[in-house]
Design an enzyme around this catalytic site. Structure first.
Site, PDB file in Angstrom:
ATOM      1  N   MET A  78       0.814  -1.213   0.000  1.00  0.00           N
ATOM      2  CA  MET A  78       0.000   0.000   0.000  1.00  0.00           C
ATOM      3  C   MET A  78       0.853   1.271   0.000  1.00  0.00           C
ATOM      4  O   MET A  78       2.070   1.223   0.211  1.00  0.00           O
ATOM      5  CB  MET A  78      -0.925   0.008   1.219  1.00  0.00           C
ATOM      6  CG  MET A  78      -1.962  -1.116   1.215  1.00  0.00           C
ATOM      7  SD  MET A  78      -3.033  -1.087   2.666  1.00  0.00           S
ATOM      8  CE  MET A  78      -3.988   0.394   2.382  1.00  0.00           C
ATOM      9  N   HIS A  79       0.188   2.399  -0.233  1.00  0.00           N
ATOM     10  CA  HIS A  79       0.717   3.754  -0.010  1.00  0.00           C
ATOM     11  C   HIS A  79       1.776   4.217  -1.009  1.00  0.00           C
ATOM     12  O   HIS A  79       2.097   5.402  -1.043  1.00  0.00           O
ATOM     13  CB  HIS A  79       1.316   3.908   1.397  1.00  0.00           C
ATOM     14  CG  HIS A  79       0.489   3.347   2.497  1.00  0.00           C
ATOM     15  ND1 HIS A  79      -0.819   3.747   2.726  1.00  0.00           N
ATOM     16  CD2 HIS A  79       0.769   2.405   3.447  1.00  0.00           C
ATOM     17  CE1 HIS A  79      -1.293   3.088   3.774  1.00  0.00           C
ATOM     18  NE2 HIS A  79      -0.359   2.269   4.223  1.00  0.00           N
ATOM     19  N   ASP A 237      -2.682  -4.799   0.417  1.00  0.00           N
ATOM     20  CA  ASP A 237      -2.220  -6.108   0.874  1.00  0.00           C
ATOM     21  C   ASP A 237      -2.890  -6.579   2.157  1.00  0.00           C
ATOM     22  O   ASP A 237      -3.240  -7.762   2.289  1.00  0.00           O
ATOM     23  CB  ASP A 237      -0.689  -6.140   1.020  1.00  0.00           C
ATOM     24  CG  ASP A 237      -0.123  -5.001   1.854  1.00  0.00           C
ATOM     25  OD1 ASP A 237      -0.901  -4.218   2.447  1.00  0.00           O
ATOM     26  OD2 ASP A 237       1.119  -4.884   1.904  1.00  0.00           O
TER      27      ASP A 237
END
Length: 490
Positions: A78-79, A237
């Site tokens: 992520m991110h 995830d």
């Protein structure tokens, strides 16, 4: 029919082939490089993700009936910030979730814009790893790159774009950008204005189990698949791993002991804790979840074993550990700084309590316990919201350790359920693809029919009691050294 789950991890892409009954047919993985151009920076080349994914797909499909492949979906780190120009070329290496360069931008968002406004706009506050601070960093430090941006993507969404040609994201992954109104599941106009981006630069939003498009004809031909193979949006995830472990439906919990560590609590209703110590995100099942995320979990043990002890014999080292709950050594597992619940990029790993009697085993035990204590910190925040957790599922590489599982059961004082098959985000991705293709009516139905608990680790009362006292002491350490961490960094 057959379904493919793609787990785009930090060190490798893992691809899983699942049949309609949820049985795993094959798993392959491909590694790619991770770059640290400066201390605290962490980057990857998105082209590496795509090339290794296609390479892995070819091996995954080599021996199967390709005409049976119906859908592909994702779980992904992520991110991360992926930016493309007007010619769909990647502008700069992706800045990853564990990159710590955005301290100034994070402080600006939290202190100048204000945590209260951020929470109102997005249900979350700024963390160094989130996507919005990365955008502000590029804007301030690489203005020529910022000016070229046509598309802003998350890592797994770059794969979906390359596979389908559709510029898309899902609600769970978008939740971690700090650009997304989680409660209403739309882009936040206020955050777009703060970051200087337009909605046209942001992807179309889907639920994780929705079809975004189909496989590109030229790629279908290269892989030997038919063009109608559906591409589903997929999930971040942790949300994908939660689907893979059956952590859907109100109040269910999953703990992940991967590179990072998470406490993931599914909820039918949207909710935010008043200190924003836990992330409030949309879930891949169509509802919501709360999540505490620590940046270094199983990676702490890997660091201790391979970098310090210079051994890969994890099981042997753990076999020497004696009675649980009596260790006098403590370890703060903040090797990459910390996110939940402290939100402190300058925090660092710390041993405390060593004496001339301290042994190798004591230190190893302290590392494992420190991670479990830090996970409990997040669980305590959930308890403060009135959420009662009596059991949890567990996944991630660290979950393979019987000793660590028992420590978690004792330190958290809850039952820990062991699954028949634990393949994390890849399994969740395959299940989301199956839902998108109509194999199952909902994510909940897929989880109910596919996920199986085969064993449960019960907390041992006397050990849990000893750990209760040790946890009280552990909680005192971080506040005592918090300011010192900032002094050392400065």
């Amino acid at each position: 029919m057959l379904y493919i789950g793609v787990d785009l991890g930090t060190s490798a892409v893992k691809l899983l082939l699942m049949d309609g009954a949820g049985e795993i047919q094959k798993i392959v993985s491909r590694e790619y490089p991770l770059y640290f151009p400066k201390p605290g920076w962490s980057e990857q080349n998105p082209q590496d993700w795509y090339e290794k994914t296609v390479e892995g797909l070819k091996e995954l499909l080599a021996d199967c009936d390709k005409s049976q492949v119906a859908g592909i979906s994702f779980g992904g780190q992520m991110h991360g910030l992926v930016i493309l120009d007007g010619q769909d070329q990647v502008i700069r290496p992706a800045i990853l979730w564990n990159d710590g360069r955005t301290g100034k931008e994070t402080d600006y968002l939290n202190q100048v814009i204000g945590k209260e406004k951020l929470s109102r706009y997005t249900a979350n506050i700024a963390f160094a790893g989130f996507t919005a601070p990365k955008l502000l960093w590029v804007k301030a430090n690489e203005p020529e790159n910022f000016a070229r941006i046509e598309k802003i993507m998350l890592p797994k969404d770059y794969l979906a774009y390359r596979l389908s040609g559709v510029f898309c994201t899902d609600v769970s992954d978008a939740s971690g950008m700090l650009l997304f109104d989680v409660e209403h599941k739309c882009w936040s106009k206020e955050m777009m204005e703060i970051c200087g981006v337009k909605e046209s630069q942001l992807a179309q939003i889907f639920e994780s189990y929705e079809t975004v498009g189909t496989l590109k004809p030229e790629l279908a031909e290269e892989l030997g698949l038919f063009e109608g193979v559906r591409i589903a949006a997929g999930a971040g995830d942790n949300a994908a791993a939660a689907v893979g472990t059956g952590t859907v439906g109100d109040g269910s919990c999953n703990i992940s002991l991967g590179t990072s560590g998470t406490v993931f609590i599914a909820s039918e209703k949207f909710g935010v804790d008043k200190h924003n110590a836990l992330h409030a995100f949309a879930h891949a099942d169509g509802h919501y979840h709360l999540m505490g995320c620590m940046l270094s979990a199983a990676s702490c043990n890997k660091w201790w074993m391979e970098e310090i002890l210079k051994t890969g014999e994890y099981e042997k080292e753990q076999s020497r550990i004696g009675e649980l709950g009596n260790n006098q050594v403590y370890f703060l597992p903040y090797l990459m700084g910390e996110r939940s619940p402290h939100n402190h990029p300058n925090a660092r790993g710390t041993f405390l309590g060593m004496t001339m009697d301290t042994t190798r085993e004591d230190m190893t035990q302290a590392v494992l316990e420190g991670v479990a204590f830090a996970l409990r910190d997040s669980l305590e925040v959930a308890k403060s919201l009135g959420i009662r957790i009596e059991r949890t599922k567990i996944c991630g590489g660290g979950a393979r350790s019987p000793l660590w599982r028992q420590m978690l059961a004792d330190i958290l004082n809850i039952q820990v359920d062991i699954l028949k098959s634990e393949e994390g985000p890849a399994m969740g991705g395959a299940m989301l693809a199956a839902v998108a293709c109509g194999e199952y009516a909902s994510v909940e139905e897929a989880a109910e029919k596919i996920v199986r608990v085969v064993d449960t680790v019960e907390p041992i009362p006397e050990q849990a009691a000893r750990y209760e006292e040790r946890y009280k002491k552990f909680r005192q350490i971080y506040p005592a050294v918090k300011e010192l961490f900032d002094t050392l960094q400065n």
